[in-house]
Design a protein around this motif. Structure first.
Motif, short mmCIF file in Angstrom:
data_model
loop_
_atom_site.label_atom_id
_atom_site.label_comp_id
_atom_site.label_asym_id
_atom_site.label_seq_id
_atom_site.Cartn_x
_atom_site.Cartn_y
_atom_site.Cartn_z
N TYR A 42 1.64 5.77 -6.77
CA TYR A 42 1.50 7.21 -6.55
C TYR A 42 0.03 7.60 -6.38
CZ TYR A 42 6.39 8.12 -7.80
OH TYR A 42 7.77 8.17 -7.83
N GLU A 43 -0.84 7.01 -7.18
CA GLU A 43 -2.27 7.33 -7.10
C GLU A 43 -2.84 6.91 -5.75
OE1 GLU A 43 -3.75 5.34 -10.58
OE2 GLU A 43 -3.07 6.96 -11.92
N ILE A 44 -2.51 5.71 -5.30
CA ILE A 44 -3.01 5.21 -4.01
C ILE A 44 -2.54 6.11 -2.86
CG2 ILE A 44 -2.71 3.35 -2.31
CD1 ILE A 44 -2.79 1.40 -4.68
N LYS A 45 -1.29 6.51 -2.92
CA LYS A 45 -0.72 7.34 -1.85
C LYS A 45 -1.12 8.81 -1.98
CE LYS A 45 3.39 6.69 -0.21
NZ LYS A 45 3.25 6.33 1.21
N LYS A 46 -1.73 9.16 -3.13
CA LYS A 46 -2.08 10.56 -3.42
C LYS A 46 -0.83 11.43 -3.33
CE LYS A 46 -6.74 9.76 -1.91
NZ LYS A 46 -7.70 9.83 -0.86
N ARG A 47 0.20 10.93 -3.97
CA ARG A 47 1.53 11.54 -3.90
C ARG A 47 1.97 11.99 -5.29
NH1 ARG A 47 6.61 8.17 -1.32
NH2 ARG A 47 8.24 9.61 -1.89
N ILE A 48 2.60 13.14 -5.37
CA ILE A 48 3.09 13.60 -6.66
C ILE A 48 4.25 12.71 -7.09
CG2 ILE A 48 2.33 15.99 -6.41
CD1 ILE A 48 5.21 16.70 -5.58
N ASP A 49 4.33 12.46 -8.39
CA ASP A 49 5.34 11.52 -8.86
C ASP A 49 6.73 12.12 -8.99
OD1 ASP A 49 5.05 12.93 -11.19
OD2 ASP A 49 4.25 11.25 -12.35
N SER A 50 6.92 13.36 -8.57
CA SER A 50 8.28 13.91 -8.56
C SER A 50 9.00 13.50 -7.27
CB SER A 50 8.26 15.43 -8.71
OG SER A 50 7.61 16.02 -7.60
N LYS A 51 8.26 12.91 -6.32
CA LYS A 51 8.88 12.35 -5.12
C LYS A 51 9.23 10.90 -5.41
CE LYS A 51 8.27 13.49 -1.02
NZ LYS A 51 7.85 13.55 0.37
N ALA A 52 10.48 10.56 -5.40
CA ALA A 52 10.94 9.23 -5.77
C ALA A 52 10.50 8.17 -4.77
CB ALA A 52 12.46 9.24 -5.88
N LEU A 53 10.47 6.93 -5.24
CA LEU A 53 10.19 5.78 -4.41
C LEU A 53 11.47 4.97 -4.24
CD1 LEU A 53 6.87 4.60 -6.12
CD2 LEU A 53 7.10 5.90 -3.99
N ILE A 54 11.57 4.22 -3.16
CA ILE A 54 12.75 3.36 -3.00
C ILE A 54 12.40 1.94 -3.43
CG2 ILE A 54 13.54 4.77 -1.06
CD1 ILE A 54 13.09 2.06 0.57
N VAL A 55 13.46 1.15 -3.62
CA VAL A 55 13.27 -0.24 -4.00
C VAL A 55 14.07 -1.15 -3.07
CG1 VAL A 55 12.84 0.35 -6.41
CG2 VAL A 55 15.15 -0.26 -5.71
N LEU A 56 13.58 -2.36 -2.93
CA LEU A 56 14.26 -3.39 -2.15
C LEU A 56 14.87 -4.42 -3.09
CD1 LEU A 56 11.78 -4.31 0.74
CD2 LEU A 56 13.64 -2.65 0.77
N VAL A 57 16.04 -4.91 -2.72
CA VAL A 57 16.68 -6.03 -3.39
C VAL A 57 17.17 -6.99 -2.32
CG1 VAL A 57 17.34 -4.71 -5.46
CG2 VAL A 57 18.94 -4.85 -3.54
N ASP A 58 17.53 -8.20 -2.73
CA ASP A 58 17.93 -9.22 -1.77
C ASP A 58 19.44 -9.38 -1.60
OD1 ASP A 58 17.64 -10.32 -4.48
OD2 ASP A 58 18.31 -12.18 -3.57
N SER A 59 20.23 -8.75 -2.47
CA SER A 59 21.68 -8.92 -2.34
C SER A 59 22.44 -7.74 -2.93
CB SER A 59 22.13 -10.21 -3.03
OG SER A 59 22.14 -10.03 -4.43
#
Length: 187
Positions: A42-59
């Motif tokens: 969030y700090e690197i992107k200068k983004r508020i942390d109320s905006k969720a991030l997505i995740v990747l999985v392999d299966s």
């Protein structure tokens, strides 16, 4: 590719951030269970942390571990998707709380692209995947368009696919809500 995967996993296990190619665009990644690493994203992107991030999985098997309940429609969507598809599931669990949406949901994408798939498989945990840009700036379409500010802020930059000049699109995003409601957030 194997050396990149080994080093990226080591960095993420230590709480660090990586810059890596995914099944869509280049992403900033970290261990999705590490709140301090997520905070750095969030700090690197200068983004508020109320905006969720997505995740990747392999299966698909990993989805059950990160959500309380996977609606039946999700399995159908995963099976028929012909391009990268992020599904937002309600009631996330076993992930850093600061990457979840305010309603407790999480966006999960099963990656089939060789590098990110193998990275997720070897890391054995969900990996954050967010576009490699400052929030509000255009998403870089390939490695050459990633700003030096982003490159300088991460702990490891994957070498694999840096020279590709393709222009992949972001994934489609569908939100599954309680009661079987399906919302298309990004076609």
């Amino acid at each position: 590719m194997d050396n990149d995967i080994k080093e990226a996993c080591k960095i993420m296990q230590e709480g660090g951030l990586i810059l890596y190619p995914t099944d869509t665009i280049w992403g900033i990644g970290c261990d999705a269970t590490n709140e301090l690493a997520v905070k750095r994203v969030y700090e690197i992107k200068k983004r508020i942390d109320s905006k969720a991030l997505i995740v990747l999985v392999d299966s698909p098997a990993k989805i059950d571990f990160y959500t309380d309940h996977v609606p039946d429609i999700a399995w159908d969507l995963v099976e028929v998707a012909d391009k990268p598809l992020t599904i937002v599931y309600p009631n996330a669990r076993n992930l850093a709380h600061n990457l979840l949406a305010e309603d407790g949901s999480v966006g999960i994408r099963i990656t089939k692209e060789p590098f990110s798939h193998k990275l997720c498989e070897r890391f054995r945990k969900a990996i954050v995947s967010t576009s490699a840009n400052i929030s509000g700036a255009p998403s870089p379409r390939n490695f050459s368009e990633i700003s030096q500010e982003i490159k300088d802020a991460v702990d490891y930059i994957v070498e694999y696919r840096q020279n590709e000049m393709t222009h992949p699109s972001p994934s489609s995003v569908i939100k599954l809500e309680e009661g079987g409601i399906v919302k298309i957030l990004r076609p």
